[in-house]
Write a protein that holds these residues in place. Sequence first.
Motif, short mmCIF file in Angstrom:
data_model
loop_
_atom_site.label_atom_id
_atom_site.label_comp_id
_atom_site.label_asym_id
_atom_site.label_seq_id
_atom_site.Cartn_x
_atom_site.Cartn_y
_atom_site.Cartn_z
N VAL A 61 40.84 37.46 35.90
CA VAL A 61 42.22 37.55 36.40
C VAL A 61 43.16 36.78 35.49
O VAL A 61 44.26 37.26 35.16
CB VAL A 61 42.30 36.99 37.85
N GLU A 81 43.72 38.71 32.53
CA GLU A 81 44.15 40.06 32.90
C GLU A 81 43.18 41.13 32.40
O GLU A 81 43.55 42.15 31.85
CB GLU A 81 45.56 40.31 32.38
N ASN A 82 41.89 40.88 32.63
CA ASN A 82 40.86 41.81 32.17
C ASN A 82 39.74 41.95 33.20
O ASN A 82 38.65 42.40 32.87
CB ASN A 82 40.28 41.34 30.83
N GLU A 83 40.00 41.55 34.44
CA GLU A 83 38.92 41.57 35.43
C GLU A 83 38.54 42.99 35.85
O GLU A 83 37.41 43.23 36.31
CB GLU A 83 39.29 40.73 36.67
N ARG A 87 45.08 42.09 44.63
CA ARG A 87 45.17 43.46 44.14
C ARG A 87 46.10 44.30 45.02
O ARG A 87 46.87 45.11 44.51
CB ARG A 87 43.78 44.12 44.12
N LEU A 146 49.67 43.36 44.07
CA LEU A 146 50.05 43.90 42.76
C LEU A 146 50.17 45.42 42.78
O LEU A 146 50.91 45.99 41.98
CB LEU A 146 49.03 43.47 41.70
N LYS A 198 52.48 35.22 38.62
CA LYS A 198 52.37 36.67 38.44
C LYS A 198 52.77 37.41 39.72
O LYS A 198 53.50 38.41 39.66
CB LYS A 198 50.93 37.03 38.06
N GLN A 218 55.95 39.86 40.18
CA GLN A 218 55.77 41.23 40.68
C GLN A 218 56.73 41.51 41.82
O GLN A 218 57.33 42.59 41.91
CB GLN A 218 54.33 41.42 41.14
N HIS A 233 44.56 53.11 36.21
CA HIS A 233 43.54 52.06 36.12
C HIS A 233 42.29 52.53 35.41
O HIS A 233 41.51 51.73 34.92
CB HIS A 233 43.18 51.55 37.52
N ARG A 237 50.73 44.28 28.09
CA ARG A 237 49.46 43.59 28.18
C ARG A 237 48.95 43.54 29.62
O ARG A 237 48.74 42.49 30.21
CB ARG A 237 49.56 42.19 27.60
N MET A 238 48.80 44.71 30.22
CA MET A 238 48.29 44.74 31.60
C MET A 238 47.06 45.65 31.72
O MET A 238 46.50 45.78 32.78
CB MET A 238 49.39 45.21 32.57
N LYS A 286 43.05 44.73 25.42
CA LYS A 286 44.13 43.80 25.73
C LYS A 286 45.47 44.51 25.88
O LYS A 286 46.47 43.89 26.19
CB LYS A 286 44.23 42.76 24.62
#
Length: 533
Positions: free
Chosen positions: A225, A228-230, A258, A261, A299, A303, A348, A386-387, A405
């Motif tokens: 998290v 930002e790569n979970e 989640r 977001l 974050k 949001q 996603h 970068r999300m 990334k």
Amino acid sequence: MMTKELFLKNFSTEIDKLYKEIDKYHADLVECKLILENKQIELDKINKELKIQKEHNKFLTELINDKGDQINYNITEIYRFFRNGSVIQLEQALRLLAHNPNLNKINEVTISSVLELINEILETGKGFVTDECYFLSLKIINSFYNSNVKSQVEEFFRYKHSSFEGNIYERFSLKLSLELFKSYILFGKKNELVDIYSDSITDFEYFNLDEIDREIFAKLLWYGVFVENEIDFIERFEFISEYLNEHKSEFQLYQLTRNILNNKESFLSNKIRVQNLIKEITVLDPIEKEIIFSFLIDKLSSQTQINQFEINTNLICKTPQYHSVYFLENINLNDGYREKEILLAIYHKPDRNARKEFFKTNVFIKNGDSKAYVNRGQVQKIKKLRMGGWAIIEEYPLSKLINRKQVNIMNSNLKNKNVSASSFKWPTTDVKLDPVVEQNSSNEFLNTTSELAKLGYKITGLNREKRWYILQNAVPKLGLKRVANIIAYNVRLRKKQKNGLIKNSYSIGEWEFDLDRLKKKYYKNDFVWPRLN
């Protein structure tokens, strides 16, 4: 009636039996005596070792001596353990040092000697140094975060981490990797953490997956998290993602995060619940919690502000939503195109039916044409979001462009151009990829690296002959093209890392050796051989 002769004969026979039994008992007695003597020797040896160990433990305890709010470390003796290869003594000394309650009272003179010692342990990568020695060395570094020498340790880590990161990473120990992650997060090396987290996901088959329990999974999840790569982590390891459905604070908070977001729930109405769940989480230590969850709160707050801004903007401007756009290399405004802001879907997964979020970007539109168009510069801007996720850009020159990334570009209509095994271009290990290889192999071999690993191929723990035996079996099963590209991809991945040629020099050299051996064995001069610089 028994005769005299017969009696004497029987008597003699019985006497002989008795003598034999006496001899047997004597032999057994001698054997027992020898056994007792050997046992006594072993007992004396054990007593001697216990005495030595007792004296050694006393000595180790005296290595750390509290004197007037300062700790005196006998660094010379710990150096001796290290240089003599006394791994048990070295582990014990490091453990005492790592768990000493007065460690944060160290003075500025002693810290230099401690850091010099730790650097030598981590950087040299001597064969006898165990995972536990590496782990304790990192633990000592991390323990100085709240000390009066934090600035010195921070400077040490900033300039030295790249010289020992490779030694630690290639141990493929989850416990050790998580302690390294902690070092990065404490000492402000987030970019390096982003890279090594992504590499760890790619190389996860090399780790011992039996190590993964609920706590380790939760730590990896929250570090994911933070970088930002979970999502990649969860999707790759669906067999352990069942933890996410457990009623544990660390997993409940993630599910709630989640939902917020993805605009399924409001942060404002769940703010107190988020804060309470954070307090209940125990798998992270207080410092990790402070850094990771401060990032999370920021974050979630951002949001909320973005959502409110977009709601207000949509009410006024009615910003259109697009699920995909089209690539157009040369857009001429004289042809009726005009620039317009839209909301573009970011999926996603590389699937139109996957979950998606909308982000603002500029495109070109034309009256009478329902499509939205982007040029190369606008594609680059989309990629720099970068999300993570996938944006569909039809007719883009590459079928897929993968960068964990950034936003990945997907063209659903472009057909893959199959290249026959007899004419494929040999993969390059140069980090400046040639476009043919980039187009035809980067995505394919990112997803198939594990195929070679499943056959047992790896650098760690195998010598060249064992790897060659595996490769000779792999070529007929996977094909030369696939095997060669998998190895070349691994080399390029390591070279792209910061100081990758230095910290991964051993692995790179072994991979390139194997690649060269494949060339000599199977190459038929029917394609261009790759550069190996």
